[in-house]
Design a protein around this motif. Structure first.
Motif, PDB file in Angstrom:
ATOM      1  N   VAL A 212       0.840  -1.206   0.000  1.00 36.50           N
ATOM      2  CA  VAL A 212       0.000   0.000   0.000  1.00 36.50           C
ATOM      3  C   VAL A 212       0.873   1.253   0.000  1.00 36.50           C
ATOM      4  N   PHE A 213       1.922   1.262   0.830  1.00 40.61           N
ATOM      5  CA  PHE A 213       2.803   2.430   0.910  1.00 40.61           C
ATOM      6  C   PHE A 213       3.500   2.688  -0.425  1.00 40.61           C
ATOM      7  N   LEU A 214       4.042   1.641  -1.030  1.00 37.90           N
ATOM      8  CA  LEU A 214       4.764   1.813  -2.291  1.00 37.90           C
ATOM      9  C   LEU A 214       3.827   2.168  -3.439  1.00 37.90           C
ATOM     10  N   THR A 215       2.618   1.625  -3.413  1.00 37.27           N
ATOM     11  CA  THR A 215       1.650   1.968  -4.454  1.00 37.27           C
ATOM     12  C   THR A 215       1.256   3.434  -4.387  1.00 37.27           C
ATOM     13  N   LEU A 216       1.050   3.935  -3.178  1.00 34.65           N
ATOM     14  CA  LEU A 216       0.717   5.351  -3.021  1.00 34.65           C
ATOM     15  C   LEU A 216       1.902   6.256  -3.349  1.00 34.65           C
ATOM     16  N   SER A 217       3.116   5.720  -3.288  1.00 29.36           N
ATOM     17  CA  SER A 217       4.310   6.520  -3.582  1.00 29.36           C
ATOM     18  C   SER A 217       4.549   6.686  -5.075  1.00 29.36           C
ATOM     19  N   GLU A 218       3.887   5.897  -5.897  1.00 30.21           N
ATOM     20  CA  GLU A 218       4.101   5.981  -7.339  1.00 30.21           C
ATOM     21  C   GLU A 218       3.284   7.120  -7.938  1.00 30.21           C
ATOM     22  N   VAL A 219       3.934   7.937  -8.736  1.00 32.11           N
ATOM     23  CA  VAL A 219       3.284   9.048  -9.425  1.00 32.11           C
ATOM     24  C   VAL A 219       3.785   9.064 -10.868  1.00 32.11           C
ATOM     25  N   ASN A 220       3.178   9.929 -11.654  1.00 40.67           N
ATOM     26  CA  ASN A 220       3.615  10.107 -13.038  1.00 40.67           C
ATOM     27  C   ASN A 220       4.853  11.014 -13.036  1.00 40.67           C
ATOM     28  N   THR A 221       6.026  10.379 -12.979  1.00 41.06           N
ATOM     29  CA  THR A 221       7.270  11.150 -12.844  1.00 41.06           C
ATOM     30  C   THR A 221       7.571  11.987 -14.076  1.00 41.06           C
ATOM     31  N   ARG A 222       7.200  11.507 -15.242  1.00 40.23           N
ATOM     32  CA  ARG A 222       7.450  12.289 -16.464  1.00 40.23           C
ATOM     33  C   ARG A 222       6.689  13.602 -16.437  1.00 40.23           C
ATOM     34  N   LYS A 223       5.434  13.537 -16.046  1.00 40.14           N
ATOM     35  CA  LYS A 223       4.636  14.757 -15.978  1.00 40.14           C
ATOM     36  C   LYS A 223       5.156  15.679 -14.882  1.00 40.14           C
ATOM     37  N   LEU A 224       5.537  15.094 -13.755  1.00 39.55           N
ATOM     38  CA  LEU A 224       6.052  15.903 -12.653  1.00 39.55           C
ATOM     39  C   LEU A 224       7.327  16.647 -13.058  1.00 39.55           C
TER      40      LEU A 224
ATOM     41  N   THR B 210       2.963  17.076  -4.021  1.00 37.30           N
ATOM     42  CA  THR B 210       2.947  15.782  -4.705  1.00 37.30           C
ATOM     43  C   THR B 210       3.533  14.725  -3.778  1.00 37.30           C
ATOM     44  N   ARG B 211       2.877  13.589  -3.689  1.00 36.00           N
ATOM     45  CA  ARG B 211       3.363  12.522  -2.809  1.00 36.00           C
ATOM     46  C   ARG B 211       4.453  11.723  -3.517  1.00 36.00           C
ATOM     47  N   GLY B 212       5.192  10.958  -2.709  1.00 37.22           N
ATOM     48  CA  GLY B 212       6.171  10.048  -3.276  1.00 37.22           C
ATOM     49  C   GLY B 212       7.603  10.510  -3.070  1.00 37.22           C
ATOM     50  N   PRO B 213       8.561   9.582  -3.170  1.00 38.65           N
ATOM     51  CA  PRO B 213       9.976   9.919  -2.962  1.00 38.65           C
ATOM     52  C   PRO B 213      10.556  10.807  -4.051  1.00 38.65           C
ATOM     53  N   VAL B 214      10.073  10.689  -5.266  1.00 34.11           N
ATOM     54  CA  VAL B 214      10.605  11.512  -6.362  1.00 34.11           C
ATOM     55  C   VAL B 214      10.349  12.986  -6.091  1.00 34.11           C
ATOM     56  N   ALA B 215       9.129  13.310  -5.707  1.00 28.01           N
ATOM     57  CA  ALA B 215       8.794  14.702  -5.401  1.00 28.01           C
ATOM     58  C   ALA B 215       9.565  15.192  -4.181  1.00 28.01           C
ATOM     59  N   SER B 216       9.823  14.287  -3.223  1.00 25.82           N
ATOM     60  CA  SER B 216      10.535  14.689  -2.009  1.00 25.82           C
ATOM     61  C   SER B 216      11.974  15.077  -2.309  1.00 25.82           C
ATOM     62  N   ILE B 217      12.664  14.267  -3.121  1.00 26.02           N
ATOM     63  CA  ILE B 217      14.064  14.603  -3.421  1.00 26.02           C
ATOM     64  C   ILE B 217      14.146  15.857  -4.294  1.00 26.02           C
ATOM     65  N   CYS B 218      13.161  16.050  -5.158  1.00 28.86           N
ATOM     66  CA  CYS B 218      13.145  17.277  -5.967  1.00 28.86           C
ATOM     67  C   CYS B 218      12.940  18.503  -5.085  1.00 28.86           C
ATOM     68  N   TYR B 219      12.092  18.373  -4.091  1.00 29.53           N
ATOM     69  CA  TYR B 219      11.847  19.505  -3.186  1.00 29.53           C
ATOM     70  C   TYR B 219      13.100  19.840  -2.378  1.00 29.53           C
ATOM     71  N   GLN B 220      13.812  18.802  -1.928  1.00 29.08           N
ATOM     72  CA  GLN B 220      15.045  19.042  -1.179  1.00 29.08           C
ATOM     73  C   GLN B 220      16.105  19.724  -2.046  1.00 29.08           C
ATOM     74  N   ALA B 221      16.174  19.311  -3.313  1.00 26.69           N
ATOM     75  CA  ALA B 221      17.137  19.950  -4.212  1.00 26.69           C
ATOM     76  C   ALA B 221      16.773  21.402  -4.466  1.00 26.69           C
TER      77      ALA B 221
ATOM     78  N   GLN C  25      15.184   8.229   1.511  1.00 26.93           N
ATOM     79  CA  GLN C  25      13.942   7.743   0.912  1.00 26.93           C
ATOM     80  C   GLN C  25      14.003   6.238   0.647  1.00 26.93           C
ATOM     81  N   LEU C  26      15.160   5.745   0.233  1.00 31.95           N
ATOM     82  CA  LEU C  26      15.309   4.310   0.005  1.00 31.95           C
ATOM     83  C   LEU C  26      15.161   3.533   1.307  1.00 31.95           C
ATOM     84  N   THR C  27      15.690   4.076   2.400  1.00 29.38           N
ATOM     85  CA  THR C  27      15.535   3.430   3.704  1.00 29.38           C
ATOM     86  C   THR C  27      14.069   3.384   4.127  1.00 29.38           C
ATOM     87  N   GLN C  28      13.328   4.446   3.850  1.00 29.06           N
ATOM     88  CA  GLN C  28      11.907   4.459   4.186  1.00 29.06           C
ATOM     89  C   GLN C  28      11.129   3.450   3.347  1.00 29.06           C
ATOM     90  N   MET C  29      11.512   3.296   2.090  1.00 25.17           N
ATOM     91  CA  MET C  29      10.815   2.326   1.243  1.00 25.17           C
ATOM     92  C   MET C  29      11.090   0.884   1.675  1.00 25.17           C
TER      93      MET C  29
END
Length: 279
Positions: free
Chosen positions: A101-113, A136-147, A169-173
């Protein structure tokens, strides 16, 4: 038997009633034929209902027998060790479902983001890019926000921030995966322990009886094999879910790496463009 009786009753009805209908007045012939048709239809409906009831009874009987067999095998396999194996299955599935459930909710459309982030940076809208990544939810959006939070720093520092936060983020996953691996290992181990105990029980019974009887040996071997089978089944089920979880983690990791590369390119263009404006 019920269907045969209904079938013969229907045949008698179709042969006897028309013969009686011929003896009545001609005006009543239509009424008699209507009665015959109605009775025949009712008989067919009764036959169909009987078939449905019999099929439902058969299905219920099969389900009950399967339930009884599983219950009997569970008791025969030593309820103590079988309960531990069942507990390992329940806890392992709970961790698997939570991770899925956690990993499914973490998936987003990264290309559009990344396309939206790149467009905002192209228009020098850093705050808009931050807001987009923050909402935006997910690890991709989180690392982009930190950058983007360190966009004024040198590129080497931004890249270091992406790497460090990507590991977080990998540790959380992967959180909870160690427990799944534990239950995958424990379940067959409990089964093998039950196997050893079953063999010891068989030898104790042989020693008590003073004779190697096939019935005595078979009883102990049965307990040993049942616990082993259930332990291996639990391990196989949990391994299937664990492999699926690992595939989702690998997919998200690849998305984070690709997004980090795209973001670094966009940030480099943003810095180069602003430096030219300042000059």
């Amino acid at each position: 038997m019920k269907r045969l009786l209904l079938f013969f009753s229907l045949l008698c009805l179709l042969t006897v009633v028309p013969a009686q209908a011929q003896q009545v007045h001609p005006k009543d012939t239509t009424t008699a034929q209507t009665v015959v048709d109605t009775l025949a239809a009712d008989s067919l409906m009764s036959l169909a209902d009987a078939d449905l009831e019999e099929a439902d009874a058969d299905m219920a009987g099969e389900g009950g027998s399967l339930h009884k067999q599983l219950k009997r095998k569970f008791i025969e396999g030593s309820a103590g060790f079988m309960s531990l194996v069942a507990l390992a299955l329940v806890l392992g599935l709970a961790f698997c479902i939570e991770r899925i459930v956690f990993l499914t909710l973490s998936e987003v459309n990264t290309r559009k983001l990344m396309k939206d982030v790149d467009e905002r940076l192209a228009h020098d809208d850093v705050e808009g890019a931050k807001t987009l990544c923050r909402n935006t939810r997910g690890p991709v959006a989180s690392i982009c926000y930190q950058a983007l939070m360190h966009i004024k720093e040198p590129l080497e520092q931004i890249d270091r921030q992406l790497t460090n936060y990507g590991e977080v983020q990998l540790t959380q996953m992967e959180k909870g995966c160690s427990w799944i691996r534990l239950f995958i290992t424990v379940a067959p181990s409990l089964g093998f322990l039950g196997t050893v105990i079953g063999m010891v029980m068989a030898f104790d019974q042989i020693q008590t009886a003073g004779d190697i009887s096939p019935a005595i040996v078979a009883r102990g071997m049965k307990v040993a094999l049942i616990t082993t089978i259930f332990g291996i089944i639990v391990a196989i089920v949990l391994q299937f879910f664990y492999s699926y979880i690992l595939s989702k983690i690998q997919r998200l990791t690849a998305q984070m790496e690709n997004s980090a590369i795209v973001l670094m390119d966009a940030v480099a263009e943003y810095k180069t463009r602003n430096e030219r404006k300042e000059k």
